[in-house]
Design a protein around this motif. Structure first.
Motif, short mmCIF file in Angstrom:
data_model
loop_
_atom_site.label_atom_id
_atom_site.label_comp_id
_atom_site.label_asym_id
_atom_site.label_seq_id
_atom_site.Cartn_x
_atom_site.Cartn_y
_atom_site.Cartn_z
N SER A 188 0.86 -1.17 0.00
CA SER A 188 0.00 0.00 0.00
C SER A 188 0.90 1.22 0.00
O SER A 188 1.83 1.31 0.78
N LYS A 189 0.64 2.13 -0.89
CA LYS A 189 1.45 3.34 -0.93
C LYS A 189 0.84 4.41 -0.04
O LYS A 189 1.03 5.60 -0.23
N GLU A 190 0.13 3.95 0.95
CA GLU A 190 -0.50 4.82 1.93
C GLU A 190 0.61 5.41 2.82
O GLU A 190 1.42 4.68 3.37
N PRO A 191 0.66 6.74 2.98
CA PRO A 191 1.68 7.32 3.86
C PRO A 191 1.43 6.88 5.31
O PRO A 191 0.30 6.86 5.77
N LYS A 192 2.52 6.49 5.97
CA LYS A 192 2.42 6.11 7.39
C LYS A 192 3.43 6.94 8.17
O LYS A 192 4.48 7.29 7.65
N GLU A 193 3.10 7.22 9.41
CA GLU A 193 4.02 7.99 10.24
C GLU A 193 5.27 7.17 10.53
O GLU A 193 5.19 5.96 10.73
N LEU A 194 6.39 7.84 10.57
CA LEU A 194 7.68 7.18 10.81
C LEU A 194 7.63 6.29 12.05
O LEU A 194 8.11 5.17 12.03
N GLU A 195 7.01 6.76 13.12
CA GLU A 195 7.01 5.98 14.37
C GLU A 195 6.31 4.63 14.24
O GLU A 195 6.56 3.73 15.03
N THR A 196 5.46 4.45 13.21
CA THR A 196 4.77 3.16 13.05
C THR A 196 5.74 2.06 12.58
O THR A 196 5.41 0.89 12.67
N PHE A 197 6.91 2.44 12.09
CA PHE A 197 7.91 1.45 11.66
C PHE A 197 8.76 0.97 12.85
O PHE A 197 9.50 0.02 12.73
N GLU A 245 10.85 13.77 18.45
CA GLU A 245 9.63 14.57 18.34
C GLU A 245 9.54 15.25 16.97
O GLU A 245 8.45 15.43 16.45
N LYS A 246 10.67 15.60 16.39
CA LYS A 246 10.68 16.25 15.07
C LYS A 246 10.38 15.26 13.94
O LYS A 246 9.85 15.66 12.91
N VAL A 247 10.78 14.00 14.10
CA VAL A 247 10.65 13.04 12.98
C VAL A 247 9.53 12.02 13.13
O VAL A 247 9.11 11.43 12.13
N ARG A 248 9.04 11.80 14.32
CA ARG A 248 8.12 10.67 14.54
C ARG A 248 6.83 10.74 13.73
O ARG A 248 6.24 9.72 13.39
N HIS A 249 6.37 11.95 13.41
CA HIS A 249 5.11 12.08 12.67
C HIS A 249 5.31 12.35 11.17
O HIS A 249 4.33 12.56 10.45
N ILE A 268 6.32 3.67 1.73
CA ILE A 268 7.14 2.53 1.28
C ILE A 268 6.83 2.29 -0.20
O ILE A 268 5.67 2.23 -0.59
N ASP A 269 7.86 2.18 -1.01
CA ASP A 269 7.69 2.01 -2.44
C ASP A 269 8.79 1.11 -3.00
O ASP A 269 9.87 1.58 -3.33
N PRO A 270 8.53 -0.21 -3.09
CA PRO A 270 9.55 -1.13 -3.59
C PRO A 270 9.96 -0.85 -5.03
O PRO A 270 11.04 -1.26 -5.45
N LEU A 299 15.66 0.06 14.88
CA LEU A 299 15.21 0.61 13.61
C LEU A 299 16.41 1.22 12.89
O LEU A 299 17.25 1.86 13.54
N ASN A 300 16.50 0.98 11.59
CA ASN A 300 17.54 1.67 10.83
C ASN A 300 16.87 2.36 9.65
O ASN A 300 15.85 1.92 9.16
N MET A 301 17.46 3.48 9.25
CA MET A 301 16.86 4.25 8.16
C MET A 301 17.89 5.12 7.47
O MET A 301 18.96 5.41 8.02
N THR A 302 17.55 5.50 6.26
CA THR A 302 18.28 6.50 5.50
C THR A 302 17.18 7.43 4.96
O THR A 302 15.99 7.14 5.16
N PRO A 303 17.51 8.49 4.27
CA PRO A 303 16.44 9.32 3.70
C PRO A 303 15.63 8.59 2.60
O PRO A 303 14.61 9.11 2.16
N THR A 304 16.09 7.41 2.18
CA THR A 304 15.37 6.68 1.12
C THR A 304 15.00 5.24 1.48
O THR A 304 14.45 4.52 0.65
N THR A 305 15.33 4.81 2.71
CA THR A 305 14.94 3.46 3.15
C THR A 305 14.48 3.49 4.60
O THR A 305 14.95 4.30 5.40
N MET A 306 13.58 2.57 4.91
CA MET A 306 13.11 2.41 6.29
C MET A 306 13.22 0.92 6.58
O MET A 306 12.55 0.11 5.94
N ASN A 307 14.08 0.55 7.53
CA ASN A 307 14.33 -0.87 7.82
C ASN A 307 14.63 -1.64 6.53
O ASN A 307 14.07 -2.71 6.28
N ASN A 308 15.51 -1.09 5.72
CA ASN A 308 15.97 -1.69 4.46
C ASN A 308 14.89 -1.85 3.40
O ASN A 308 15.09 -2.53 2.41
#
Length: 141
Positions: free
Chosen positions: A35-44, A78-82, A87-89, A111-120
């Motif tokens: 789903s290309k539904e936007p999710k808040e960062l903290e949900t990962f 607090e700045k990034v959690r929301h 996610i777009d494979p 959790l690991n992240m880059t500006p273009t990946t979330m948990n790889n």
């Protein structure tokens, strides 16, 4: 002879339609999963993101910085959690990522992240997240 031939053709055509329609159904279910539904960062984050007690960052040149400064970590979370993450494979693989950020809880990688990946998992690039990573990197002594 003609009846046998048309019965055979009908059976083959029916099987072909059945096979093709089952392929189409399986493709549709694959699309639903991503789903290309936007999710808040903290949900990962598996658990409560406010429990992060250490953040390690590695810049593109390999320099590593770690902070356990709870005020700094709390302020950054607090700045990034929301921030909205999509996610777009199918997103092109990017090279030359600015930062790799890893969050820890009691020494355990959470959790690991880059500006273009979330948990790889590839995601649509998140420029605000990239900006916040740069701020954090500069703030870590």
């Amino acid at each position: 002879m003609m009846k046998k031939y048309s019965l055979y053709t009908l059976i083959c055509a029916s099987l072909l339609i059945l096979i093709l329609s089952s392929c189409q159904i399986s493709n549709q279910s694959d699309q639903v999963e991503v789903s290309k539904e936007p999710k808040e960062l903290e949900t990962f984050y598996p658990g409560d993101i406010t429990q992060v007690d250490s953040i390690r960052m590695m810049s593109s040149d390999g320099t590593k910085k770690t902070t356990t400064d709870q005020a700094l970590i709390k302020e950054w979370i607090e700045k990034v959690r929301h921030l909205k993450i999509v996610i777009d494979p199918d997103q092109e693989d990017t090279t030359g990522v600015l930062f790799y950020v890893t969050m820890f809880e009691q020494g355990k990688k959470m959790l690991n992240m880059t500006p273009t990946t979330m948990n790889n998992q590839r995601m649509e690039p998140q420029s605000e997240l990239a900006d916040r990573m740069t701020e954090l990197y500069d703030a870590i002594k």
